[in-house]
Design a protein around this motif. Sequence first.
Motif, PDB file in Angstrom:
ATOM      1  N   PHE A  22       0.826  -1.205   0.000  1.00 33.18           N
ATOM      2  CA  PHE A  22       0.000   0.000   0.000  1.00 33.18           C
ATOM      3  C   PHE A  22       0.862   1.257   0.000  1.00 33.18           C
ATOM      4  N   GLY A  26       0.782   3.959  -2.998  1.00 30.13           N
ATOM      5  CA  GLY A  26       0.545   5.373  -2.706  1.00 30.13           C
ATOM      6  C   GLY A  26       1.642   6.268  -3.258  1.00 30.13           C
ATOM      7  N   TYR A  44      -7.451  14.312  -3.855  1.00 28.00           N
ATOM      8  CA  TYR A  44      -8.147  13.928  -2.623  1.00 28.00           C
ATOM      9  C   TYR A  44      -9.019  12.697  -2.843  1.00 28.00           C
ATOM     10  N   TYR A  47      -6.677   9.615  -3.128  1.00 26.96           N
ATOM     11  CA  TYR A  47      -6.146   9.228  -1.819  1.00 26.96           C
ATOM     12  C   TYR A  47      -7.242   8.647  -0.925  1.00 26.96           C
ATOM     13  N   PHE A  48      -8.454   9.154  -1.040  1.00 21.75           N
ATOM     14  CA  PHE A  48      -9.569   8.624  -0.251  1.00 21.75           C
ATOM     15  C   PHE A  48      -9.874   7.179  -0.645  1.00 21.75           C
ATOM     16  N   LEU A  50      -7.756   5.072  -2.014  1.00 18.42           N
ATOM     17  CA  LEU A  50      -6.636   4.268  -1.528  1.00 18.42           C
ATOM     18  C   LEU A  50      -6.762   4.021  -0.029  1.00 18.42           C
ATOM     19  N   PHE A  51      -7.199   5.037   0.721  1.00 19.84           N
ATOM     20  CA  PHE A  51      -7.413   4.869   2.152  1.00 19.84           C
ATOM     21  C   PHE A  51      -8.510   3.850   2.441  1.00 19.84           C
ATOM     22  N   CYS A  54      -7.049   0.438   2.256  1.00 21.12           N
ATOM     23  CA  CYS A  54      -6.270   0.140   3.467  1.00 21.12           C
ATOM     24  C   CYS A  54      -7.198  -0.122   4.654  1.00 21.12           C
ATOM     25  N   ALA A  55      -8.232   0.678   4.768  1.00 22.25           N
ATOM     26  CA  ALA A  55      -9.171   0.527   5.882  1.00 22.25           C
ATOM     27  C   ALA A  55      -9.881  -0.821   5.816  1.00 22.25           C
TER      28      ALA A  55
END
Length: 73
Positions: A22, A26, A44, A47-48, A50-51, A54-55
Amino acid sequence: MLAENFELIESIGLNLFFAFIFIFIGLSIHDVMKKNDVPKTGRYIVYFVLFLGCAGFIAKGIIQFVWETQGVG
């Protein structure tokens, strides 16, 4: 001792592997967006997303840990 803890070592290694993947994803996405002058809103959103990926892995790990400690899994 290694044979007794093999499953624990394997799960820690796999989680670290996913963390590094990850991070590298990124960094590569950041580099591509920087070179192509992507607007801040687009950055944004990327990245959201991608987050969220991960979450999902973090939530899976927490759920798996809770189930294993309660004897479900």
